[in-house]
Design a protein around this motif. Structure first.
Motif, PDB file in Angstrom:
ATOM      1  N   MET A 173      14.832 -17.775 -61.871  1.00 22.84           N
ATOM      2  CA  MET A 173      13.677 -17.968 -61.464  1.00 22.84           C
ATOM      3  C   MET A 173      13.825 -17.338 -59.826  1.00 22.84           C
ATOM      4  N   PHE A 174      13.054 -16.837 -59.536  1.00 21.83           N
ATOM      5  CA  PHE A 174      12.740 -16.422 -57.827  1.00 21.83           C
ATOM      6  C   PHE A 174      11.758 -17.414 -57.030  1.00 21.83           C
ATOM      7  N   VAL A 175      12.307 -17.955 -56.129  1.00 25.65           N
ATOM      8  CA  VAL A 175      11.707 -18.752 -55.176  1.00 25.65           C
ATOM      9  C   VAL A 175      11.631 -18.149 -53.770  1.00 25.65           C
ATOM     10  N   LEU A 176      10.314 -18.285 -52.994  1.00 24.71           N
ATOM     11  CA  LEU A 176      10.363 -17.686 -51.894  1.00 24.71           C
ATOM     12  C   LEU A 176      10.092 -19.131 -50.970  1.00 24.71           C
ATOM     13  N   THR A 177      10.710 -19.295 -50.186  1.00 27.24           N
ATOM     14  CA  THR A 177      10.693 -20.327 -48.996  1.00 27.24           C
ATOM     15  C   THR A 177      10.214 -19.608 -47.622  1.00 27.24           C
ATOM     16  N   VAL A 178       8.923 -19.882 -47.230  1.00 28.05           N
ATOM     17  CA  VAL A 178       8.417 -19.129 -46.288  1.00 28.05           C
ATOM     18  C   VAL A 178       8.036 -20.130 -45.047  1.00 28.05           C
ATOM     19  N   ASP A 179       8.415 -19.696 -43.898  1.00 29.23           N
ATOM     20  CA  ASP A 179       8.094 -20.561 -42.564  1.00 29.23           C
ATOM     21  C   ASP A 179       7.293 -19.574 -41.637  1.00 29.23           C
ATOM     22  N   GLN A 180       6.525 -20.402 -40.930  1.00 33.80           N
ATOM     23  CA  GLN A 180       5.519 -19.423 -40.258  1.00 33.80           C
ATOM     24  C   GLN A 180       6.162 -19.538 -38.869  1.00 33.80           C
ATOM     25  N   ILE A 181       6.196 -18.162 -38.304  1.00 35.15           N
ATOM     26  CA  ILE A 181       6.920 -17.813 -36.849  1.00 35.15           C
ATOM     27  C   ILE A 181       6.083 -18.366 -35.512  1.00 35.15           C
ATOM     28  N   ASP A 182       6.600 -19.140 -34.881  1.00 41.23           N
ATOM     29  CA  ASP A 182       6.149 -19.557 -33.671  1.00 41.23           C
ATOM     30  C   ASP A 182       4.712 -20.374 -33.943  1.00 41.23           C
ATOM     31  N   SER A 183       5.073 -21.215 -34.627  1.00 39.19           N
ATOM     32  CA  SER A 183       3.559 -21.931 -35.193  1.00 39.19           C
ATOM     33  C   SER A 183       3.236 -22.851 -34.058  1.00 39.19           C
ATOM     34  N   ARG A 184       4.029 -23.405 -33.264  1.00 38.49           N
ATOM     35  CA  ARG A 184       3.600 -24.126 -32.126  1.00 38.49           C
ATOM     36  C   ARG A 184       2.648 -23.529 -31.174  1.00 38.49           C
ATOM     37  N   HIS A 185       2.592 -22.116 -31.093  1.00 41.75           N
ATOM     38  CA  HIS A 185       1.726 -21.603 -30.106  1.00 41.75           C
ATOM     39  C   HIS A 185       0.740 -20.749 -31.004  1.00 41.75           C
ATOM     40  N   ARG A 186       0.814 -20.829 -32.211  1.00 37.69           N
ATOM     41  CA  ARG A 186      -0.378 -20.028 -32.970  1.00 37.69           C
ATOM     42  C   ARG A 186      -1.072 -20.779 -34.037  1.00 37.69           C
ATOM     43  N   SER A 187      -2.196 -20.630 -34.542  1.00 36.86           N
ATOM     44  CA  SER A 187      -2.967 -21.328 -35.343  1.00 36.86           C
ATOM     45  C   SER A 187      -2.221 -21.234 -36.838  1.00 36.86           C
ATOM     46  N   ASP A 188      -2.769 -22.270 -37.483  1.00 36.14           N
ATOM     47  CA  ASP A 188      -1.916 -22.321 -38.765  1.00 36.14           C
ATOM     48  C   ASP A 188      -2.521 -21.168 -39.790  1.00 36.14           C
ATOM     49  N   GLN A 189      -1.360 -20.701 -40.236  1.00 34.46           N
ATOM     50  CA  GLN A 189      -1.971 -19.574 -41.187  1.00 34.46           C
ATOM     51  C   GLN A 189      -1.543 -19.904 -42.759  1.00 34.46           C
ATOM     52  N   VAL A 190      -1.120 -21.083 -42.964  1.00 34.57           N
ATOM     53  CA  VAL A 190      -0.527 -21.443 -44.356  1.00 34.57           C
ATOM     54  C   VAL A 190      -1.621 -21.365 -45.213  1.00 34.57           C
ATOM     55  N   GLY A 191      -2.806 -21.843 -44.895  1.00 32.61           N
ATOM     56  CA  GLY A 191      -4.073 -22.165 -45.837  1.00 32.61           C
ATOM     57  C   GLY A 191      -4.525 -20.641 -46.434  1.00 32.61           C
ATOM     58  N   PRO A 192      -4.923 -19.764 -45.246  1.00 30.77           N
ATOM     59  CA  PRO A 192      -5.224 -18.657 -45.588  1.00 30.77           C
ATOM     60  C   PRO A 192      -3.918 -17.635 -46.494  1.00 30.77           C
ATOM     61  N   ILE A 193      -2.930 -17.687 -46.365  1.00 29.72           N
ATOM     62  CA  ILE A 193      -2.045 -16.871 -46.950  1.00 29.72           C
ATOM     63  C   ILE A 193      -1.907 -17.612 -48.378  1.00 29.72           C
ATOM     64  N   LEU A 194      -2.004 -18.887 -48.571  1.00 28.77           N
ATOM     65  CA  LEU A 194      -1.665 -19.402 -49.858  1.00 28.77           C
ATOM     66  C   LEU A 194      -2.965 -18.860 -50.694  1.00 28.77           C
ATOM     67  N   ALA A 195      -3.971 -18.813 -50.223  1.00 31.46           N
ATOM     68  CA  ALA A 195      -5.203 -18.351 -50.886  1.00 31.46           C
ATOM     69  C   ALA A 195      -5.213 -17.051 -51.106  1.00 31.46           C
ATOM     70  N   ARG A 196      -4.462 -16.267 -50.374  1.00 33.79           N
ATOM     71  CA  ARG A 196      -4.520 -14.733 -50.694  1.00 33.79           C
ATOM     72  C   ARG A 196      -3.477 -14.505 -51.716  1.00 33.79           C
ATOM     73  N   LEU A 197      -2.220 -15.140 -51.670  1.00 38.35           N
ATOM     74  CA  LEU A 197      -1.360 -14.971 -52.519  1.00 38.35           C
ATOM     75  C   LEU A 197      -1.796 -15.711 -54.207  1.00 38.35           C
TER      76      LEU A 197
END
Length: 200
Positions: free
Chosen positions: A1-25
């Motif tokens: 299996m192929f697993v991607l673990t993905v962490d947002q860069i500089d999340s302390r100073h940027r808005s949360d991008q996880v929700g939008p990218i999950l929907a896109r993927l």
């Protein structure tokens, strides 16, 4: 299996991008994933798939945005599999964790870790990423068009973009469009072979 673990860069100073990218993927790759991609920590998420080319495409898409550190783990998953990413375990997940840690220290923000005995595809994928880093917006415009409509000739693409055939040819050469496509096909095939070996 192929697993991607993905962490947002500089999340302390940027808005949360996880929700939008999950929907896109999920929209773009849903039928090629083992289960829905899932947030696993505040600014981190995981994706699991048995499809090597899909794993590569997802990694390239994520790196291109500039928002993520991307770790790709190749390995096994314990059976019976859980019905969500959070419920799964195995070396693919361990490798993905190791990979994202390494990715955070690299300019390209990508790393691949596979089980022992697997071919080391990490430097080859990073070489492809280095090629892409030098691509101009005009080069991306042409490359994206040819990816979406691979039947187009350069003459067709030039007409679509309103530029000369000579300009389109120069863009394609500078962007490495053909080499990029050929490299993705070969790397996708190699990942597929490795996935089949692990699953055997």
């Amino acid at each position: 299996m192929f697993v991607l673990t993905v962490d947002q860069i500089d999340s302390r100073h940027r808005s949360d991008q996880v929700g939008p990218i999950l929907a896109r993927l999920e929209s773009a790759f849903g039928d090629r994933l083992a289960t829905a991609p899932e947030r696993t920590a505040g600014d981190e998420f995981q994706v699991a798939t048995d499809d090597g080319p899909a794993a590569l495409e997802i990694a390239l898409l994520l790196v291109r945005t500039g928002d993520w550190s991307v770790g790709l783990g190749v390995g096994d998953v314990r059976t019976p599999r859980g019905d969500s990413v959070r419920a799964m375990t195995g070396t693919a997940f361990v490798n993905a964790r190791e990979a994202v840690t390494a990715a955070k220290k690299r300019p390209a923000r990508f790393a691949l870790v596979a089980d022992a005995g697997a071919p080391d595809l990490d430097p080859l994928i990073r070489l492809l990423l280095a090629l892409r880093e030098r691509r101009t917006p005009e080069g991306w415009e042409l490359s994206d068009l040819l990816d979406v409509s691979p039947e187009l000739t350069l003459t067709d693409a030039a007409a679509r973009l309103g530029i000369s055939v000579q300009a389109a040819s120069q863009r394609a050469l500078t962007a490495g469009s053909r080499l990029d496509r050929e490299a993705r096909e070969v790397l996708g095939s190699m990942l597929t072979i490795e996935g089949e070996r692990i699953g055997a």
